[in-house]
Design a protein around this motif. Structure first.
Motif, mmCIF file in Angstrom:
data_model
loop_
_atom_site.group_PDB
_atom_site.id
_atom_site.type_symbol
_atom_site.label_atom_id
_atom_site.label_comp_id
_atom_site.label_asym_id
_atom_site.label_seq_id
_atom_site.Cartn_x
_atom_site.Cartn_y
_atom_site.Cartn_z
ATOM 1 N N LYS A 1 -2.447 5.347 7.482
ATOM 2 C CA LYS A 1 -2.828 4.660 6.233
ATOM 3 C C LYS A 1 -2.012 3.390 6.062
ATOM 4 O O LYS A 1 -2.498 2.362 5.589
ATOM 5 C CB LYS A 1 -2.562 5.585 5.041
ATOM 6 C CG LYS A 1 -3.689 6.536 4.750
ATOM 7 C CD LYS A 1 -3.672 6.877 3.254
ATOM 8 C CE LYS A 1 -4.989 7.442 2.789
ATOM 9 N NZ LYS A 1 -5.153 8.861 3.141
ATOM 10 N N LYS A 2 -0.736 3.495 6.464
ATOM 11 C CA LYS A 2 0.175 2.354 6.298
ATOM 12 C C LYS A 2 -0.324 1.156 7.116
ATOM 13 O O LYS A 2 -0.315 0.021 6.654
ATOM 14 C CB LYS A 2 1.582 2.773 6.779
ATOM 15 C CG LYS A 2 2.642 1.780 6.452
ATOM 16 C CD LYS A 2 4.032 2.407 6.557
ATOM 17 C CE LYS A 2 5.069 1.321 6.746
ATOM 18 N NZ LYS A 2 5.192 0.862 8.132
ATOM 19 N N ARG A 3 -0.777 1.439 8.322
ATOM 20 C CA ARG A 3 -1.273 0.362 9.188
ATOM 21 C C ARG A 3 -2.540 -0.278 8.576
ATOM 22 O O ARG A 3 -2.704 -1.489 8.595
ATOM 23 C CB ARG A 3 -1.565 0.927 10.591
ATOM 24 C CG ARG A 3 -2.256 -0.032 11.537
ATOM 25 C CD ARG A 3 -1.421 -1.242 11.860
ATOM 26 N NE ARG A 3 -2.206 -2.247 12.573
ATOM 27 C CZ ARG A 3 -1.916 -3.539 12.602
ATOM 28 N NH1 ARG A 3 -0.848 -3.996 11.962
ATOM 29 N NH2 ARG A 3 -2.662 -4.377 13.270
ATOM 30 N N VAL A 4 -3.407 0.552 8.004
ATOM 31 C CA VAL A 4 -4.627 0.007 7.385
ATOM 32 C C VAL A 4 -4.226 -0.955 6.257
ATOM 33 O O VAL A 4 -4.792 -2.041 6.114
ATOM 34 C CB VAL A 4 -5.539 1.128 6.842
ATOM 35 C CG1 VAL A 4 -6.772 0.536 6.153
ATOM 36 C CG2 VAL A 4 -5.975 2.046 7.965
ATOM 37 N N GLU A 5 -3.206 -0.523 5.502
ATOM 38 C CA GLU A 5 -2.766 -1.408 4.409
ATOM 39 C C GLU A 5 -2.184 -2.720 4.924
ATOM 40 O O GLU A 5 -2.404 -3.783 4.357
ATOM 41 C CB GLU A 5 -1.746 -0.687 3.531
ATOM 42 C CG GLU A 5 -2.420 -0.107 2.297
ATOM 43 C CD GLU A 5 -1.764 1.145 1.791
ATOM 44 O OE1 GLU A 5 -0.520 1.172 1.769
ATOM 45 O OE2 GLU A 5 -2.501 2.090 1.456
ATOM 46 N N GLU A 6 -1.459 -2.610 6.033
ATOM 47 C CA GLU A 6 -0.895 -3.828 6.648
ATOM 48 C C GLU A 6 -2.013 -4.812 6.996
ATOM 49 O O GLU A 6 -1.933 -6.001 6.719
ATOM 50 C CB GLU A 6 -0.204 -3.446 7.964
ATOM 51 C CG GLU A 6 1.313 -3.436 7.931
ATOM 52 C CD GLU A 6 1.833 -2.812 9.230
ATOM 53 O OE1 GLU A 6 2.693 -1.951 9.120
ATOM 54 O OE2 GLU A 6 1.331 -3.173 10.329
ATOM 55 N N VAL A 7 -3.063 -4.253 7.625
ATOM 56 C CA VAL A 7 -4.182 -5.102 8.041
ATOM 57 C C VAL A 7 -4.891 -5.679 6.814
ATOM 58 O O VAL A 7 -5.287 -6.837 6.793
ATOM 59 C CB VAL A 7 -5.164 -4.309 8.946
ATOM 60 C CG1 VAL A 7 -6.406 -5.120 9.265
ATOM 61 C CG2 VAL A 7 -4.455 -3.898 10.230
ATOM 62 N N GLU A 8 -4.991 -4.851 5.786
ATOM 63 C CA GLU A 8 -5.629 -5.334 4.554
ATOM 64 C C GLU A 8 -4.838 -6.518 3.984
ATOM 65 O O GLU A 8 -5.410 -7.532 3.587
ATOM 66 C CB GLU A 8 -5.712 -4.199 3.530
ATOM 67 C CG GLU A 8 -6.641 -4.508 2.383
ATOM 68 C CD GLU A 8 -6.878 -3.295 1.495
ATOM 69 O OE1 GLU A 8 -8.020 -2.883 1.359
ATOM 70 O OE2 GLU A 8 -5.879 -2.761 0.968
ATOM 71 N N ASN A 9 -3.510 -6.399 4.000
ATOM 72 C CA ASN A 9 -2.660 -7.509 3.519
ATOM 73 C C ASN A 9 -2.853 -8.758 4.348
ATOM 74 O O ASN A 9 -2.933 -9.870 3.828
ATOM 75 C CB ASN A 9 -1.176 -7.127 3.585
ATOM 76 C CG ASN A 9 -0.816 -6.250 2.413
ATOM 77 O OD1 ASN A 9 -1.476 -6.332 1.376
ATOM 78 N ND2 ASN A 9 0.188 -5.409 2.575
ATOM 79 N N GLU A 10 -2.917 -8.531 5.657
ATOM 80 C CA GLU A 10 -3.118 -9.656 6.578
ATOM 81 C C GLU A 10 -4.411 -10.406 6.228
ATOM 82 O O GLU A 10 -4.445 -11.636 6.155
ATOM 83 C CB GLU A 10 -3.275 -9.064 7.988
ATOM 84 C CG GLU A 10 -2.533 -9.761 9.084
ATOM 85 C CD GLU A 10 -2.824 -9.039 10.414
ATOM 86 O OE1 GLU A 10 -2.824 -9.714 11.429
ATOM 87 O OE2 GLU A 10 -3.069 -7.810 10.432
ATOM 88 N N ILE A 11 -5.473 -9.625 5.986
ATOM 89 C CA ILE A 11 -6.781 -10.219 5.655
ATOM 90 C C ILE A 11 -6.708 -10.936 4.307
ATOM 91 O O ILE A 11 -7.221 -12.036 4.138
ATOM 92 C CB ILE A 11 -7.881 -9.134 5.628
ATOM 93 C CG1 ILE A 11 -8.049 -8.526 7.011
ATOM 94 C CG2 ILE A 11 -9.206 -9.698 5.128
ATOM 95 C CD1 ILE A 11 -8.911 -7.283 7.053
ATOM 96 N N GLU A 12 -6.022 -10.297 3.362
ATOM 97 C CA GLU A 12 -5.924 -10.912 2.028
ATOM 98 C C GLU A 12 -5.240 -12.271 2.116
ATOM 99 O O GLU A 12 -5.685 -13.240 1.508
ATOM 100 C CB GLU A 12 -5.174 -9.986 1.069
ATOM 101 C CG GLU A 12 -6.010 -8.761 0.741
ATOM 102 C CD GLU A 12 -5.416 -7.889 -0.359
ATOM 103 O OE1 GLU A 12 -5.917 -6.795 -0.529
ATOM 104 O OE2 GLU A 12 -4.452 -8.320 -1.012
ATOM 105 N N ASN A 13 -4.173 -12.335 2.908
ATOM 106 C CA ASN A 13 -3.464 -13.617 3.045
ATOM 107 C C ASN A 13 -4.340 -14.666 3.715
ATOM 108 O O ASN A 13 -4.367 -15.826 3.306
ATOM 109 C CB ASN A 13 -2.173 -13.434 3.855
ATOM 110 C CG ASN A 13 -1.152 -12.675 3.036
ATOM 111 O OD1 ASN A 13 -1.176 -12.766 1.809
ATOM 112 N ND2 ASN A 13 -0.293 -11.919 3.689
ATOM 113 N N LEU A 14 -5.062 -14.234 4.728
ATOM 114 C CA LEU A 14 -5.952 -15.141 5.448
ATOM 115 C C LEU A 14 -6.981 -15.734 4.482
ATOM 116 O O LEU A 14 -7.236 -16.942 4.476
ATOM 117 C CB LEU A 14 -6.661 -14.332 6.537
ATOM 118 C CG LEU A 14 -7.494 -15.064 7.563
ATOM 119 C CD1 LEU A 14 -6.594 -15.963 8.394
ATOM 120 C CD2 LEU A 14 -8.189 -14.057 8.503
#
Ligand SMILES: Nc1nc2c(ncn2[C@@H]2O[C@H](COP(=O)(O)OP(=O)(O)OP(=O)(O)O)[C@@H](O)[C@H]2O)c(=O)[nH]1
Ligand SMILES: [Mg+2]
Length: 523
Positions: A269-282
């Motif tokens: 779950k933590k990794r999914v959140e990391e990716v979500e953050n990455e996308i949000e910043n992008l």
């Protein structure tokens, strides 16, 4: 007229507040489609019944309308209801301090509703799960053995290498807000049946992620008159170079975007959140607003703001996590404005020779409508346009007597040799009086270039389904660097094409990329 009303305190379930509806604003095609989507949503929740409170603002405060304003608002509602195969069942009018407000009951009408149509192109890095996502939506079944992509990638070299190498078309059909699942997405009869039964059709253009086929992905984004981009990002890899490249291209085409994080089953779950953050910043960096969709109620909030808001959904084709929300979003996705009233025009994407039928050309109808049997022009062939006849029309294997702008169709034609037709040519109504264009002026923006672009530079232009090298002449600046915009003249290197003022295009060569708008035809 009644004196008192107990209005609900807030909008919820099947209740919608509208302060005032204006024909000049709310019946404009895009706005109309947004309101229609919203009503579709309210009608579904209310099991075929929706209640509109007119003259009351979003927060439930009574504003009141004049008699004229109330009648106008009611008329707008009538038109929107018709879009949804619904009607105004009951109007209750109330008065407060000389102003009018009211409660309007809208109900679904039985019978065949008007078909809605939306085209979506997939985008994203190689192997991030574009084809699998579509396949699992079509079947409604989890991809247990990792082979669902085979429903999309049907070419022998694609099957061998497990990579998509060409555009593939797929179909989702909704009927009464339910997705019609396929037993076998490759079965042409089933496709035609679903295309016929559905009251909302989503045509998917499944593009390719491998960088070697970037030109094919661009053809998907630029050539098919698409309405939305569906960008996938695998949760294990996260944002990759092609993710950014494809996002940039979808933005360059001004398209609303939906993002699916795929393969959530593979990581924590933590990794999914990391990716979500990455996308949000992008997204924040490119001026769009990320919006993680967590519940059905989130969908209603964003439906009329998709030009700016980018919904992000977490999905897995193995567990089907996120699919229910994605299906809801797709079902309510507003249909986009189409120029149905203009003369017929289609850019040819593919040419087939079908035994027993003859030459068939396919593509998305850009504007107007076509009746089977019509006389048309096809070209430019050596700078000229030839008379042809549209013998028959098919959409997802379903024969049609007439087809409108926005549909992906195959058209059987007579009057021109198969070998003479090339991708990038047009099929159009003679009233367009098409001309072949060799040279045009354009306003361009350079997105990426290692050094400086000067006169003499020869990128490939992708405009509609045209892809051809063209020589640049800089008109108002000597050089153009990454980030610069300027006025240039393009001259096609080999052939002439049908180009119109206002056409948007992408140009590209190696790492160089830019976007442009045609400002003047020179010929
Ligand atoms: N575990 C898991 N594997 C997935 C998921 N989605 C896709 N895959 C696997 O990832 C691989 C690539 O999937 P595709 O759907 O072919 O990816 P694509 O984005 O269409 O790839 P290209 O078209 O070649 O760019 C396949 O082996 C799929 O089975 C998922 O949600 N979970
Ligand atoms: Mg694929």
């Amino acid at each position: 007229m009644k004196k008192k009303i107990s209005i609900p305190r807030k909008e919820n379930k099947n209740i919608e507040f509208k302060e005032r509806l204006l024909s000049s604003l709310h019946l404009k095609e895009n706005k109309k489609q947004h309101l229609a989507s919203q009503m579709r949503y309210r009608l579904e929740i209310g099991k075929g019944k929706a209640v509109y409170i007119l003259g009351v603002d979003d927060k439930g405060k009574v504003k009141g309308l004049s008699e004229f304003e109330f009648e106008e608002s009611l008329n707008v509602l009538k038109v929107i209801a018709r879009e949804n195969n619904a009607k105004i069942e009951k109007v209750e009018k109330f008065q407060e301090n000389g102003k009018v407000f009211g409660r309007i009951l809208i109900t679904k009408v039985l019978g065949k509703p008007k078909k809605q149509h939306v085209i979506i192109a997939t985008a994203g890095h190689v192997n991030h799960g574009k084809s699998t996502l579509i396949a699992c939506l079509m079947t409604g079944k989890p991809d247990k053995n990792g082979k669902a992509w085979l429903y999309l990638d049907v070419l022998p070299h694609e099957i061998e290498r497990g990579l998509s190498a060409d555009l593939h078309y797929a179909l989702l059909g909704f009927k009464n807000n339910k997705l019609l699942h396929f037993k076998n997405p490759l079965d042409k009869k089933e496709r035609a049946r679903i295309a016929e039964e559905a009251d909302k059709i989503i045509s998917f253009v499944d593009t390719v992620g491998h960088s070697a086929w970037l030109y094919t992905a661009i053809r998907g984004f630029v050539g098919q008159s698409i309405d939305y981009g569906l960008l996938v990002v695998a949760a294990n890899d996260g944002v990759m170079p092609t993710t950014k490249e494809h996002l940039g291209l979808l933005l360059a085409m001004n398209l609303p975007i939906i993002i699916c994080i795929t393969k959530t089953d593979k990581v924590s779950k933590k990794r999914v959140e990391e990716v979500e953050n990455e996308i949000e910043n992008l997204l924040k960096n490119v001026g769009r607003v990320p919006f993680p969709v967590k519940a059905e109620s989130d969908i209603e909030v964003i439906l009329d703001k998709l030009e700016i808001i980018v919904p992000i959904l977490k999905t897995s084709s193995v567990t089907l996590e996120g699919y229910e929300l994605l299906k809801k979003l797709l079902n309510y996705l507003p249909q986009k404005e189409k120029e149905v009233e203009k003369p017929f025009l289609m850019f040819i994407d593919r040419i087939y020779n079908v035994s027993g039928v003859g030459t068939v050309v396919s593509g998305t109808i850009k504007q107007g409508k076509l009746k089977a049997g019509s006389e048309l022009l096809l070209g430019p062939i050596g700078g000229e346009f030839k008379k042809v006849k549209a013998k028959s029309i098919q959409m997802h294997y379903l024969p049609l007597e007439e087809a409108n702008a926005g549909l992906v169709v195959g058209i059987a034609i007579r009057g021109v040799k198969h070998e003479e037709i090339k991708r990038g040519m047009i099929l159009c109504d003679a009233s367009i009086k098409p001309k072949a264009v060799k040279s045009f002026e354009a306003e361009v923006l350079v997105l990426n270039h290692p050094t400086r672009i000067a006169s003499g530079y020869e990128p490939v232009i992708h405009c509609n389904t045209i892809a051809e090298a063209a020589k640049i002449e800089c008109l108002n600046k000597k050089y153009l660097k990454a980030g610069d915009s300027g006025l240039v003249r393009f001259a096609f290197k080999y052939s002439s094409h049908f180009i119109q003022e206002g056409d948007k295009f992408i140009f590209r060569e190696g790492k160089t990329k830019g976007i442009g708008t045609v400002t003047k035809i020179i010929r």
